[in-house]
Design an enzyme around this catalytic site. Sequence first.
Site, PDB file in Angstrom:
ATOM      1  N   ASN A  58      35.854  43.538  30.984  1.00  0.00           N
ATOM      2  CA  ASN A  58      35.140  43.575  32.253  1.00  0.00           C
ATOM      3  C   ASN A  58      33.715  43.129  31.996  1.00  0.00           C
ATOM      4  OD1 ASN A  58      33.939  44.170  34.747  1.00  0.00           O
ATOM      5  ND2 ASN A  58      33.650  46.324  34.198  1.00  0.00           N
ATOM      6  N   GLY A  59      33.296  42.052  32.636  1.00  0.00           N
ATOM      7  CA  GLY A  59      31.931  41.592  32.456  1.00  0.00           C
ATOM      8  C   GLY A  59      31.850  40.082  32.370  1.00  0.00           C
ATOM      9  N   GLY A  62      39.271  44.444  41.318  1.00  0.00           N
ATOM     10  CA  GLY A  62      39.842  43.122  41.094  1.00  0.00           C
ATOM     11  C   GLY A  62      41.171  42.971  41.782  1.00  0.00           C
ATOM     12  N   TYR A  77      27.725  48.826  45.833  1.00  0.00           N
ATOM     13  CA  TYR A  77      28.909  48.213  46.410  1.00  0.00           C
ATOM     14  C   TYR A  77      30.204  48.433  45.654  1.00  0.00           C
ATOM     15  CZ  TYR A  77      32.036  44.548  48.140  1.00  0.00           C
ATOM     16  OH  TYR A  77      33.108  43.869  48.649  1.00  0.00           O
ATOM     17  N   CYS A  92      35.727  43.472  36.950  1.00  0.00           N
ATOM     18  CA  CYS A  92      37.138  43.752  36.719  1.00  0.00           C
ATOM     19  C   CYS A  92      37.323  45.246  36.468  1.00  0.00           C
ATOM     20  CB  CYS A  92      37.665  42.968  35.521  1.00  0.00           C
ATOM     21  SG  CYS A  92      37.525  41.175  35.699  1.00  0.00           S
TER      22      CYS A  92
END
Length: 553
Positions: free
Chosen positions: A105-106, A31, A263, A2
Site C-alpha cells: 500500500n503506497g 481499493g 477521507y 490500497c
Amino acid sequence: MCGILALISPDQNTNVASELFDGSLYLQHRGQDAAGIVTCGKGGRLYQCKGNGMARDVFTQERMAKLVGNMGIAHLRYPTAGSSSTSEAQPFYVNAPYGISLAHNGNLVNADELKTYMDEVVHRHINTDSDSELLLNLFAAELATYDKSRVNENDIFKALEGVYNKVRGGYACVVMLAGYGIIGFRDPNGIRPLLIGERLKEDGTRDYMLASESVVLKAHGYQVYRDILPGEAVIINKTDLKPVFRQVVKMRSYTPDIFEYVYFARPDSVLDGISVYRSRLLMGEKLAGNIKSYFQNEDKDVLKEIDVVIPVPDTSRHSALQCAITLNIPYREGFVKNRYVGRTFIMPDQKQRQSSVRRKLNAMASEFYGKNVLLVDDSIVRGTTSKEIVNMAREAGAKKVYFASCSPCIRYNHIYGIDLADNKQLVGFQRSESEVASKIGADYVFYQKLQDLVECCKRDDLIKENELELALTPVVSRDDTIKSLIQRDDEIPQITGFEAGVFTGEYVTGDESRYMKLAEAARARNELLKNNSAGLVDVKAPSEINIHNDGDY
C-alpha cells in the site's frame, strides 16, 4: 491507496483464506479496482486467487476452496497513475529466492531509479509498471545476497535494511516467505498505516494479523493491537509464532498522511492512536467556526443566511452533523445514495466520474426547494463531482448553494498512493476560493484551514487509554507475551506532524517535481492505451507470468 492484510495461525489444518476474504470486505473502501489472496500450505506451496473487480466478485466460493494454508496475505488495489491492468493485481510473487509474495500500500517516488538498478545491477526483469513489483524484487535481491538454503530473522531484517536504504516514498507492506512466515514493514516516515493484532484462542494459542486499519482487527476479535512504527518491521515465524519487532532504520519522522483522516479511512478505525471518527467531528466544529467568522466579517447573521446543512454522502456525514450542531442550524439528509456505485474520484476515467455522480446520488427536492443550503463534503478534488452536486441542488430548487470542504484547498498532487490527478486537473490549482466557487457553480466555498485540520487530528489520550482497557479485559490475561504487543504511554513516539503535501506542495520526502513529471507521462501513456493507440506504446498484458492463478477470468 490500497488495503493490505496478512494472517498466520498456529493450526496447520486451518485455512485462513476465508478470514482474509472477510477482512477484505472491511477494507473494500481502500481499493475497488482489483483484489487478491495468496496462501501457503503445509509443504510451502503457494496458492493464489486474484483479478480485477470487488472482493465479492473475485473471491467466489469455488476459488476460495482452492486456497489452502494456515498463513496468507491479501490485497485490495486502488490504481495509481491511471493504471488498471489485470497484470498489476496483487499480491506479486517471485520464486527466487525461497518463494516470496508481497502486497503493498503506497507509492514509491524513485521507481524509475529502482527499475534501472534492477536492470543494470541485479539483473532482475520487471514485467509491469507497478512499483510493488519493484519492491518485491528489491527485497528478493537483498535476500539472495546471503546465498543460503535457509534464512533466519537477522538475514530478513538485514535485507529489509537494504530495501529501506534504496527506496523513497510512502509504503506499508506485508510479505509471505513460503514455508517460513509473514513479515510486515512500514516506511520510515510513517506515511501509510499498518497495524498488528493478536488473538488469544481457547486452546491458549495465538493468531496474528496485520492490517491497514484497526477496524479489521477489532471485527475479528483481535484483543490487542498496535501500530507498526515508522521504519519498524515485524517477523512472525510459523514455527514459534512469536512476533519479533525491530527498528530496522531510524525513524525519519512520524508523519501520517492527513488525508487518511479526512477521507480514506473508515470512521470506526483508529490509526496511529488517532480516532478517525473523533477527528471528523472536530473537522465539523472547526469548519463551523470558519463559516461563522466569514458571515460576521460580512456583517451578516449565519442563521439568516443558511437554512439547512446537508452532507454529501458518505464520508462527510459526521463532520456535517457536528457543523450543523455547532452553527445551531437544522441538519438534513438531502441526497439519497445508490450504494452500488463506487467512489467517483477513484474511477480511472474522467468521463466515468462525471456520469457516475448522478447514478450515485439523487437529490430530494423537499430538502432543497426555496432554501439556502450549506453542502458539506470531505474535499474538493477535480471539481467534477462538486459541480454536479451543486447543479443537482439548484435543480431541486435551492435558492443559494454554499459549499464547505472539510479539508483545505487541494492544490497539488498526492504522490504517496492516492491518485487524485495531475496538478493542472485539480480545481484548486492556482485558483482562489472565489474562483473555485465560480468553477463549481457555488455561491461561496468554505475551506478548512490547515492548522485547524492538524488540530483535529491530534491524539486523544482519554480515547487511547480506554481502547487499551477495553482491549485488555476480560478475555486476555496480562502476561508478558500480551504486553509485548502493547505500546505503553511512555513508549509511544509522538507524531511530529502530518504529510500534507496536497495542500502545501511541500512533501515529507523532499522535492519530488521530477517524479510528478514522470507520473504525468505515465497517465498520458495509459490514456493512449484506453484510446486504442496501443501501437504507440507497450501493451499491458491481461495477466502476468506467475504462480497458478485461480482468479483468472
